[in-house]
Write a protein that holds these residues in place. Structure first.
Motif, short mmCIF file in Angstrom:
data_model
loop_
_atom_site.label_atom_id
_atom_site.label_comp_id
_atom_site.label_asym_id
_atom_site.label_seq_id
_atom_site.Cartn_x
_atom_site.Cartn_y
_atom_site.Cartn_z
N UNK A 1 112.52 66.70 -3.12
CA UNK A 1 111.32 67.26 -3.73
C UNK A 1 111.47 67.33 -5.24
N UNK A 2 112.64 67.74 -5.72
CA UNK A 2 112.88 67.78 -7.16
C UNK A 2 112.73 66.39 -7.75
N UNK A 3 113.35 65.40 -7.13
CA UNK A 3 113.27 64.03 -7.64
C UNK A 3 111.83 63.51 -7.63
N UNK A 4 111.09 63.81 -6.57
CA UNK A 4 109.69 63.36 -6.49
C UNK A 4 108.83 64.01 -7.57
N UNK A 5 109.07 65.29 -7.83
CA UNK A 5 108.32 65.98 -8.88
C UNK A 5 108.59 65.35 -10.24
N UNK A 6 109.83 64.98 -10.51
CA UNK A 6 110.15 64.35 -11.78
C UNK A 6 109.51 62.96 -11.88
N UNK A 7 109.48 62.24 -10.76
CA UNK A 7 108.83 60.92 -10.75
C UNK A 7 107.35 61.03 -11.08
N UNK A 8 106.73 62.12 -10.63
CA UNK A 8 105.27 62.25 -10.77
C UNK A 8 104.84 62.69 -12.16
N UNK A 9 105.77 63.08 -13.01
CA UNK A 9 105.41 63.65 -14.31
C UNK A 9 105.34 62.64 -15.44
N UNK A 10 105.64 61.39 -15.15
CA UNK A 10 105.51 60.36 -16.18
C UNK A 10 106.62 60.33 -17.20
N UNK A 11 107.77 60.92 -16.87
CA UNK A 11 108.91 60.87 -17.78
C UNK A 11 109.49 59.46 -17.82
#
Length: 216
Positions: A70-80
């Motif tokens: 979930x942490x990794x998916x959230x970071x993927x979704x933020x456009x970093x």
């Protein structure tokens, strides 16, 4: 509905108690009687949810895996950028370890010879896949030196990250982990990232450490 809620609360209580004891004493040194006593439930309540200690360990590792994904998916979704997403993911996992025992217990179980049953993947394999994907992305974005072997760097990063947490568990309080992860990244960034882009990522690692320390 009320009975179902109580059952779910009891299951959570048992899992939390087991995670605390696995983290503190290890899998082999923790008995089901220890867990019953620590959770303050009956043996019948425990066996209603978990047939064996192995089932508790599996459930805890599943929770850890789900939280890390979930942490990794959230970071993927933020456009970093890929490298920023990877740095933020490692600090996100570290924050989970500081917040509660499940992530810490999952690590100890993964390094303690507990058999991981399919379809659950080994947490180190998952972390290696995330790191490899992100470092290949960082190479495409020119955020790491072009001559860096991204696969080798990902393997080294996972060993560094896991090793930092394993050693820290024995030598210092868990609240020290964010500092150790920041130190890890300061070393990795200086080796991987070209000089013109380095300051941004060094500052990011310091910022993320401070954000966690401010909460805990």
């Amino acid at each position: 509905m009320a009975r179902q809620l109580r059952a779910e609360q009891t299951r959570t209580t048992i899992l939390t108690a087991a995670a605390e004891l696995f983290d503190r004493h290890g899998y082999e040194s923790t008995s089901l009687s220890d867990i019953v006593e620590h959770a303050q439930v009956t043996k019948g309540a425990l066996y209603f949810h978990f047939a064996a200690k192995e089932d508790l360990a599996q459930a805890i590792m599943e929770m850890q895996s789900r939280a890390s994904r979930q942490v990794a998916s959230e970071m993927d979704a933020r456009g970093h950028t890929a490298l920023e997403a990877l740095i933020r993911t490692t600090f996100g996992i570290t924050r989970l370890a500081v917040e509660g025992p499940v992530t810490r217990a999952g690590l100890r179980l993964a390094t303690g010879g507990v058999v991981i049953r399919p379809p659950l993947r080994h947490p180190f394999t998952e972390l290696l896949d995330i790191s490899t994907r992100k470092l290949h992305g960082a190479a495409r974005e020119s955020d790491i030196h072009p001559d860096v072997d991204a696969d080798a760097a990902a393997h080294a990063l996972v060993c560094f990250f896991v090793g930092t947490r394993v050693v820290g568990r024995s030598l210092e309080p868990v609240a020290r982990q964010p500092r150790r992860v920041a130190e890890m990244w300061h070393l990795m960034i200086r080796g991987l990232v070209p000089v013109p882009r380095r300051a941004r990522y060094l500052a990011l690692a310091t910022q993320l450490e401070r954000e966690i320390q401010a909460v805990f």
